[in-house]
Scaffold this motif. Sequence first.
Motif, PDB file in Angstrom:
ATOM      1  N   GLU A 120       1.069  -1.102  -0.270  1.00 28.77           N
ATOM      2  CA  GLU A 120      -0.200  -0.247  -0.032  1.00 28.77           C
ATOM      3  C   GLU A 120       1.054   1.179   0.103  1.00 28.77           C
ATOM      4  O   GLU A 120       1.079   1.994   1.170  1.00 28.77           O
ATOM      5  CB  GLU A 120      -0.735  -0.315   1.265  1.00 28.77           C
ATOM      6  N   PRO A 121       1.721   1.094  -1.011  1.00 32.31           N
ATOM      7  CA  PRO A 121       2.649   2.523  -1.334  1.00 32.31           C
ATOM      8  C   PRO A 121       1.284   3.783  -1.423  1.00 32.31           C
ATOM      9  O   PRO A 121       0.888   3.361  -2.222  1.00 32.31           O
ATOM     10  CB  PRO A 121       2.764   2.615  -2.013  1.00 32.31           C
ATOM     11  N   GLU A 122       2.444   4.728  -1.389  1.00 28.41           N
ATOM     12  CA  GLU A 122       1.284   5.940  -1.804  1.00 28.41           C
ATOM     13  C   GLU A 122       1.901   6.096  -3.540  1.00 28.41           C
ATOM     14  O   GLU A 122       1.361   7.018  -4.307  1.00 28.41           O
ATOM     15  CB  GLU A 122       1.549   7.319  -0.567  1.00 28.41           C
ATOM     16  N   VAL A 123       3.183   6.130  -3.569  1.00 28.84           N
ATOM     17  CA  VAL A 123       3.796   6.290  -5.060  1.00 28.84           C
ATOM     18  C   VAL A 123       4.088   5.424  -5.635  1.00 28.84           C
ATOM     19  O   VAL A 123       5.199   4.041  -4.951  1.00 28.84           O
ATOM     20  CB  VAL A 123       5.612   7.438  -4.688  1.00 28.84           C
ATOM     21  N   ILE A 124       4.843   5.294  -6.905  1.00 37.10           N
ATOM     22  CA  ILE A 124       5.096   3.761  -7.249  1.00 37.10           C
ATOM     23  C   ILE A 124       6.030   4.867  -8.237  1.00 37.10           C
ATOM     24  O   ILE A 124       5.448   5.690  -9.467  1.00 37.10           O
ATOM     25  CB  ILE A 124       3.687   2.879  -7.897  1.00 37.10           C
ATOM     26  N   LEU A 125       6.820   4.366  -8.234  1.00 37.24           N
ATOM     27  CA  LEU A 125       8.370   4.347  -9.619  1.00 37.24           C
ATOM     28  C   LEU A 125       8.861   3.523 -10.206  1.00 37.24           C
ATOM     29  O   LEU A 125       8.536   2.172  -9.711  1.00 37.24           O
ATOM     30  CB  LEU A 125       9.541   4.920  -8.796  1.00 37.24           C
ATOM     31  N   MET A 126       8.674   3.226 -10.696  1.00 40.60           N
ATOM     32  CA  MET A 126       8.545   2.915 -12.463  1.00 40.60           C
ATOM     33  C   MET A 126       9.631   3.297 -13.079  1.00 40.60           C
ATOM     34  O   MET A 126       9.816   3.615 -13.963  1.00 40.60           O
ATOM     35  CB  MET A 126       7.331   2.201 -13.497  1.00 40.60           C
ATOM     36  N   ASP A 127      11.128   2.201 -13.678  1.00 39.24           N
ATOM     37  CA  ASP A 127      12.110   2.321 -14.062  1.00 39.24           C
ATOM     38  C   ASP A 127      11.910   1.413 -15.202  1.00 39.24           C
ATOM     39  O   ASP A 127      12.381   0.500 -15.712  1.00 39.24           O
ATOM     40  CB  ASP A 127      12.708   2.106 -12.977  1.00 39.24           C
ATOM     41  N   GLU A 128      11.331   2.070 -16.518  1.00 37.54           N
ATOM     42  CA  GLU A 128      11.441   1.579 -17.907  1.00 37.54           C
ATOM     43  C   GLU A 128      10.956   0.048 -17.297  1.00 37.54           C
ATOM     44  O   GLU A 128      11.738  -1.001 -17.616  1.00 37.54           O
ATOM     45  CB  GLU A 128      12.868   1.287 -18.723  1.00 37.54           C
ATOM     46  N   PRO A 129       9.368   0.539 -17.007  1.00 36.33           N
ATOM     47  CA  PRO A 129       8.773  -1.185 -17.154  1.00 36.33           C
ATOM     48  C   PRO A 129       8.495  -1.830 -18.226  1.00 36.33           C
ATOM     49  O   PRO A 129       8.271  -3.101 -17.769  1.00 36.33           O
ATOM     50  CB  PRO A 129       7.663  -0.405 -16.593  1.00 36.33           C
ATOM     51  N   CYS A 130       8.603  -1.046 -19.042  1.00 33.53           N
ATOM     52  CA  CYS A 130       8.306  -2.138 -20.365  1.00 33.53           C
ATOM     53  C   CYS A 130       9.137  -2.321 -21.506  1.00 33.53           C
ATOM     54  O   CYS A 130       9.084  -3.185 -22.242  1.00 33.53           O
ATOM     55  CB  CYS A 130       6.474  -1.561 -21.144  1.00 33.53           C
ATOM     56  N   SER A 131      10.516  -2.152 -20.965  1.00 36.76           N
ATOM     57  CA  SER A 131      11.225  -2.414 -21.736  1.00 36.76           C
ATOM     58  C   SER A 131      11.833  -3.550 -22.316  1.00 36.76           C
ATOM     59  O   SER A 131      12.090  -4.442 -23.229  1.00 36.76           O
ATOM     60  CB  SER A 131      12.890  -1.687 -21.176  1.00 36.76           C
ATOM     61  N   ALA A 132      11.758  -4.571 -21.136  1.00 38.99           N
ATOM     62  CA  ALA A 132      11.670  -6.026 -21.841  1.00 38.99           C
ATOM     63  C   ALA A 132      10.588  -6.506 -22.338  1.00 38.99           C
ATOM     64  O   ALA A 132      10.900  -8.020 -21.556  1.00 38.99           O
ATOM     65  CB  ALA A 132      12.077  -6.843 -20.313  1.00 38.99           C
ATOM     66  N   LEU A 133       9.587  -6.618 -22.598  1.00 39.90           N
ATOM     67  CA  LEU A 133       8.791  -6.797 -22.694  1.00 39.90           C
ATOM     68  C   LEU A 133       8.189  -6.373 -24.098  1.00 39.90           C
ATOM     69  O   LEU A 133       8.231  -5.615 -25.055  1.00 39.90           O
ATOM     70  CB  LEU A 133       6.716  -6.122 -21.488  1.00 39.90           C
ATOM     71  N   ASP A 134       7.260  -7.296 -24.590  1.00 40.64           N
ATOM     72  CA  ASP A 134       6.459  -7.290 -26.030  1.00 40.64           C
ATOM     73  C   ASP A 134       5.264  -6.513 -25.773  1.00 40.64           C
ATOM     74  O   ASP A 134       4.817  -5.772 -24.500  1.00 40.64           O
ATOM     75  CB  ASP A 134       6.441  -9.018 -26.340  1.00 40.64           C
ATOM     76  N   PRO A 135       4.972  -5.522 -26.953  1.00 42.75           N
ATOM     77  CA  PRO A 135       3.661  -4.445 -26.923  1.00 42.75           C
ATOM     78  C   PRO A 135       2.330  -4.785 -26.885  1.00 42.75           C
ATOM     79  O   PRO A 135       2.319  -4.021 -25.763  1.00 42.75           O
ATOM     80  CB  PRO A 135       3.675  -4.215 -28.705  1.00 42.75           C
ATOM     81  N   ILE A 136       1.925  -5.887 -26.522  1.00 47.08           N
ATOM     82  CA  ILE A 136       1.184  -5.856 -25.888  1.00 47.08           C
ATOM     83  C   ILE A 136       0.677  -5.878 -24.666  1.00 47.08           C
ATOM     84  O   ILE A 136       0.030  -5.311 -23.747  1.00 47.08           O
ATOM     85  CB  ILE A 136       0.529  -8.213 -27.077  1.00 47.08           C
ATOM     86  N   ALA A 137       1.808  -6.376 -23.602  1.00 47.01           N
ATOM     87  CA  ALA A 137       2.506  -6.746 -22.645  1.00 47.01           C
ATOM     88  C   ALA A 137       2.421  -5.578 -22.547  1.00 47.01           C
ATOM     89  O   ALA A 137       1.781  -5.085 -21.571  1.00 47.01           O
ATOM     90  CB  ALA A 137       3.854  -7.434 -22.039  1.00 47.01           C
ATOM     91  N   THR A 138       3.412  -4.597 -23.178  1.00 44.24           N
ATOM     92  CA  THR A 138       3.255  -3.000 -23.061  1.00 44.24           C
ATOM     93  C   THR A 138       2.062  -2.663 -22.678  1.00 44.24           C
ATOM     94  O   THR A 138       1.981  -1.520 -21.857  1.00 44.24           O
ATOM     95  CB  THR A 138       4.181  -2.721 -24.131  1.00 44.24           C
ATOM     96  N   LEU A 139       1.455  -2.134 -23.859  1.00 43.93           N
ATOM     97  CA  LEU A 139      -0.302  -1.773 -23.674  1.00 43.93           C
ATOM     98  C   LEU A 139      -0.782  -2.333 -22.308  1.00 43.93           C
ATOM     99  O   LEU A 139      -1.506  -1.315 -21.491  1.00 43.93           O
ATOM    100  CB  LEU A 139      -0.577  -2.131 -25.157  1.00 43.93           C
ATOM    101  N   LYS A 140      -0.804  -3.642 -22.179  1.00 45.01           N
ATOM    102  CA  LYS A 140      -1.474  -3.730 -20.627  1.00 45.01           C
ATOM    103  C   LYS A 140      -0.950  -3.281 -19.585  1.00 45.01           C
ATOM    104  O   LYS A 140      -1.856  -2.980 -18.893  1.00 45.01           O
ATOM    105  CB  LYS A 140      -1.009  -5.249 -19.996  1.00 45.01           C
ATOM    106  N   ILE A 141       0.416  -2.890 -19.284  1.00 47.07           N
ATOM    107  CA  ILE A 141       1.177  -2.115 -18.315  1.00 47.07           C
ATOM    108  C   ILE A 141       0.759  -0.963 -18.691  1.00 47.07           C
ATOM    109  O   ILE A 141      -0.253   0.007 -17.435  1.00 47.07           O
ATOM    110  CB  ILE A 141       2.765  -2.260 -18.017  1.00 47.07           C
ATOM    111  N   GLU A 142       0.436  -0.989 -20.098  1.00 45.03           N
ATOM    112  CA  GLU A 142       0.052   0.956 -19.200  1.00 45.03           C
ATOM    113  C   GLU A 142      -1.376   0.791 -19.371  1.00 45.03           C
ATOM    114  O   GLU A 142      -1.665   1.942 -18.630  1.00 45.03           O
ATOM    115  CB  GLU A 142       0.211   1.377 -21.433  1.00 45.03           C
ATOM    116  N   ASP A 143      -2.154   0.238 -19.875  1.00 40.72           N
ATOM    117  CA  ASP A 143      -3.719   1.068 -19.284  1.00 40.72           C
ATOM    118  C   ASP A 143      -3.747   0.592 -17.573  1.00 40.72           C
ATOM    119  O   ASP A 143      -4.460   0.946 -17.092  1.00 40.72           O
ATOM    120  CB  ASP A 143      -4.254  -0.475 -20.115  1.00 40.72           C
ATOM    121  N   LEU A 144      -3.234  -0.511 -16.901  1.00 42.84           N
ATOM    122  CA  LEU A 144      -2.689  -0.058 -15.693  1.00 42.84           C
ATOM    123  C   LEU A 144      -2.413   0.829 -14.977  1.00 42.84           C
ATOM    124  O   LEU A 144      -2.784   0.950 -14.252  1.00 42.84           O
ATOM    125  CB  LEU A 144      -1.843  -1.795 -15.132  1.00 42.84           C
ATOM    126  N   MET A 145      -1.469   1.354 -15.624  1.00 40.23           N
ATOM    127  CA  MET A 145      -0.660   2.563 -14.604  1.00 40.23           C
ATOM    128  C   MET A 145      -2.206   3.709 -14.529  1.00 40.23           C
ATOM    129  O   MET A 145      -2.333   4.425 -14.017  1.00 40.23           O
ATOM    130  CB  MET A 145      -0.076   2.900 -15.533  1.00 40.23           C
TER     131      MET A 145
END
Lengths: 314, 276
Positions: free
Chosen positions: B185-210
Amino acid sequence: MINMFPSLKKGIGKTASLTSPRPRWGERIIEKLILFNGILAIAVLLGVFFILLRQGIPALIETPFYSFLFGTHWYPVSDPPTFGILPFFVATMWVTVISTVLAVPIGVGAAIFLAEVAPRKVADAVKPVVELLSGFPSVVMGFIGLVLLSPWVQNTLGLSSGLCGVTAGIMLAMMSLPIIVSVSEDALRAVPDEFRQAAYGLGSTRWEVIWHVCVPSALSGISAAIMLGIGRAIGETMTVLMVAGGALALPGLPTDPMMPMTAAIASGIGNAVQGGPQYHALFAIGLILFILTLFVNLIAARILDRQRRKFAAG
Amino acid sequence: MTIGNLVTLKTDPANTRAAEDGHCLRLQQVNLYYGDFHAVKDVSLDIGARSITAIIGPSGCGKSSMLRLFNRMNDLIPSARVEGLVEFDGVDIYQSGIDVVELRKRVGMVFQKPNPFPMSIYDNVAFGPRRHGIRNKRILDEIVEKSLIQAAIWDEVKDKLGQSGLSISGGQQQRLCIARVLAVEPEVILMDEPCSALDPIATLKIEDLMRILSTNYTIVIVTHNMQQAARVSDMTAFLMVGEDRAGMLVEYAHTNEIFTNPKNKKTEDYITGRFG
C-alpha cells in the motif's frame, strides 16, 4: 555484381563441393579423444567399485551382513576372528555429526558475512585465506589437534584423555569449513542483484533481505556446500586416525575415544595378510564407506534437483 | 526531525501545504554524484499527487538515477552523494533520522527487468506485508487477492498461486511485481523502464494498468519510449546530458505541451527524433 569484399573472396578460394565434404580429420580426432576420456573416467569409477565389491564380498559371506554391520566386537586376529564394525560406524557418525553441527552454522554464517555484509575489499582479501585453509595437509591438522586441541578438550571437559570424538569432530569441522564457506559464498553471490533491489524497494531491512531473499534463493548451493562438507568429514582419514583416540569399544558418548571407519581401515591394512579374512573385512568397511558417501551425494543431488525445479523458469 | 515525522505526516503543516498545492514529490536544486561522477545536476521539479509523470531522455542522461532519488535507492551504492532538497509529502527525505525502510514502503518501485523472487506467486505478493508484520493467513489472503486484482493479473494466476513466480510470462511477471508493490500500500510507485523487456501487447496492458492506478497512486515512470510517455503520462520531464556529462532537466511541462509545442529547441529535436 561488384565484389564488396575482395580480400574475403580471395581468402575462401576454391569452394568445396556440398555433396562430398572434406574429411576434417582434426575434428574427428578431437571427438574421439573426448569420447575416450569420458569412457576412461567411467571405467576407473566402475573399476574401483568392482575391486571393492570383489575384495569386500568374501568378508560379508564369511560374517553374515547383519553381524558384520551390527557386531560390536572387532577381533581380527583371534581364532576364530570376529568382525563387527558397529563401533567404527558409530564413531564415524559421532565425528561427522559433531563436525556438521559446528561447521554448518559457522560456515554459512561466514559465507553470509563475506557475500552480503563485508565490503567487497574485505571479502576479496578474506576468501583466499579461508580457501587456503583447505590446503593444509590433513596430517598437519591432525598434529595441531594432537598438540593444541586435545589438551584443551581434556581440561575443559575434564576427560581422562583428550583424544576422543569431540576433538576429532572439531578438527573435522575446521577442515570442512573452507569448502562450506567457499561454495555457500559462491551461491550467495550468484543471487541476482535484482532480487535484493526488489526486496529493498519493498521496504525490507538488510537482515530481511539476507534472510528472506538471498539465503532462500541460494539454498540449493548452500545445501550442496553442506553435503560436500559432510562428505569431507566422513571420508577424512589421517586426522581422525591421529586424534579420535583409536579405541575399538563401542563409543557411547562423543567424549569417548573412538575409531572411525576410515581410521580402522588405515590402521588395520598394514597388518592384514593379503587375501586373508581381515583384509577382506577392511575392504568391506571401504565398501560401506563408499555406499555412505554415495548416499550423501544422492541426497545432495535430490535437494539440488528439487530446488531447481521449484525455481525453474518456464 | 525524527522517524516519527514520516509517520505523523498528516498533521504536519508542511504536509498540509504540500497537499494544498497538490505536490507529492519535490526536487529543489538537487545534485547527485557517484564518487567524482556528476550524474544529476541542479534539477528542480514538483510532481503532483495522483498523476503520471514521465521522465524521458537519451540513454545515460540520469533518468534512472533521478528516479532513485525518490526512494533513496541510490543509498545502496556506497559512493553516491546527494545535495539539495528532495521532499516527499513535504518532508526532506535526506535529512538525518529518516526511516528509509518506512520511506520505501510508501514509495514503491518497479524495475526494468521483471524480478519476481524465486518463490510462489502468493509468497511474492505476500512478501512485503509479511516483512511489515502481517502474519494472519486470512488477512494475507485478502491482500494477495486484492493486489493481484488491482494489478490486473488475478484472472490469469488465481488457479496457480502456488506456482513459482518465475514460471509465468515476462509481461505477467512484471504485473506480478506491480502487485507485489501494491501489496504494501504505497502512495507513490516509481517505475524504471517497466516495459523495456516486454512485447507490445504486454506493454499496452501495463500502460492501461498505469492509467487505472493513477487515480489512487502517484506514478513516476522513466521511459526511453517517447510514444509511451505521450500515451500514458500527464506531465513529462525531458532530461539531457550537459557538456560536463551530468544529466540536467531541459524542460518539464504538461505532456501535451512537450509533444506538440515544446519550448526548448533541444526538446523539439529529441521528440522529433533528430537525436537520441
